[in-house]
Design a protein around this motif. Structure first.
Motif, PDB file in Angstrom:
ATOM      1  N   UNK A  28      47.837   8.541  51.221  1.00  0.00           N
ATOM      2  CA  UNK A  28      46.524   7.986  50.901  1.00  0.00           C
ATOM      3  C   UNK A  28      45.462   9.058  50.734  1.00  0.00           C
ATOM      4  N   UNK A  29      45.662  10.196  51.393  1.00  0.00           N
ATOM      5  CA  UNK A  29      44.719  11.309  51.277  1.00  0.00           C
ATOM      6  C   UNK A  29      45.042  12.205  50.083  1.00  0.00           C
ATOM      7  N   UNK A  30      46.060  11.829  49.311  1.00  0.00           N
ATOM      8  CA  UNK A  30      46.382  12.597  48.111  1.00  0.00           C
ATOM      9  C   UNK A  30      47.369  13.732  48.319  1.00  0.00           C
ATOM     10  N   UNK A  31      48.005  13.801  49.475  1.00  0.00           N
ATOM     11  CA  UNK A  31      48.989  14.854  49.728  1.00  0.00           C
ATOM     12  C   UNK A  31      50.375  14.371  49.302  1.00  0.00           C
ATOM     13  N   UNK A  32      51.215  15.294  48.900  1.00  0.00           N
ATOM     14  CA  UNK A  32      52.582  14.985  48.480  1.00  0.00           C
ATOM     15  C   UNK A  32      53.526  15.175  49.664  1.00  0.00           C
ATOM     16  N   UNK A  33      54.380  14.177  49.932  1.00  0.00           N
ATOM     17  CA  UNK A  33      55.300  14.281  51.059  1.00  0.00           C
ATOM     18  C   UNK A  33      56.375  15.337  50.837  1.00  0.00           C
ATOM     19  N   UNK A  34      56.559  15.794  49.621  1.00  0.00           N
ATOM     20  CA  UNK A  34      57.489  16.895  49.374  1.00  0.00           C
ATOM     21  C   UNK A  34      56.883  18.232  49.804  1.00  0.00           C
ATOM     22  N   UNK A  35      55.577  18.236  50.101  1.00  0.00           N
ATOM     23  CA  UNK A  35      54.896  19.459  50.508  1.00  0.00           C
ATOM     24  C   UNK A  35      54.480  19.454  51.973  1.00  0.00           C
ATOM     25  N   UNK A  36      54.150  18.283  52.502  1.00  0.00           N
ATOM     26  CA  UNK A  36      53.789  18.154  53.915  1.00  0.00           C
ATOM     27  C   UNK A  36      54.110  16.725  54.339  1.00  0.00           C
ATOM     28  N   UNK A  37      54.716  16.587  55.510  1.00  0.00           N
ATOM     29  CA  UNK A  37      55.061  15.251  55.984  1.00  0.00           C
ATOM     30  C   UNK A  37      55.281  15.246  57.488  1.00  0.00           C
ATOM     31  N   UNK A  38      55.195  14.053  58.055  1.00  0.00           N
ATOM     32  CA  UNK A  38      55.518  13.835  59.461  1.00  0.00           C
ATOM     33  C   UNK A  38      56.999  13.512  59.560  1.00  0.00           C
ATOM     34  N   UNK A  39      57.655  14.066  60.574  1.00  0.00           N
ATOM     35  CA  UNK A  39      59.085  13.906  60.748  1.00  0.00           C
ATOM     36  C   UNK A  39      59.365  13.406  62.159  1.00  0.00           C
TER      37      UNK A  39
END
Length: 91
Positions: free
Chosen positions: A41-52
């Protein structure tokens, strides 16, 4: 997820008999999914940053943020924008 972000860490292979890792992981997964939706929703890509989602050696749920440095920097800028003063004092 197959995108070169190492999310297992050094403890990725430690499993102790009798520990219910799934219960902790399920809670961590719910929290990680919620954070990932917020990141999207903030415009970040999960391929670049994500919660695991993960667990510790005692089976307690753990959520880690994995990401490329530039994406984590963008996340930090977003978080600083919503804190008072952005001084990083909320650690």
């Amino acid at each position: 997820m197959g995108d070169a972000l190492d999310t297992a860490g050094a403890e990725g292979g430690l499993w102790l008999p009798g520990v219910d890792y799934m219960a902790g992981w399920r809670g961590a997964r719910e929290a990680a999914d919620r954070l990932n939706r917020a990141l999207l929703g903030a415009g970040l890509e999960l391929s670049q940053v994500r919660a695991v989602a993960s667990t510790d050696e005692r089976g307690l749920g753990v959520v880690r943020i994995a990401g490329w440095p530039d994406a984590v920097e963008r996340l930090a800028v977003l978080l600083e924008a919503v804190t008072s003063g952005g001084d990083g004092g909320a650690a």
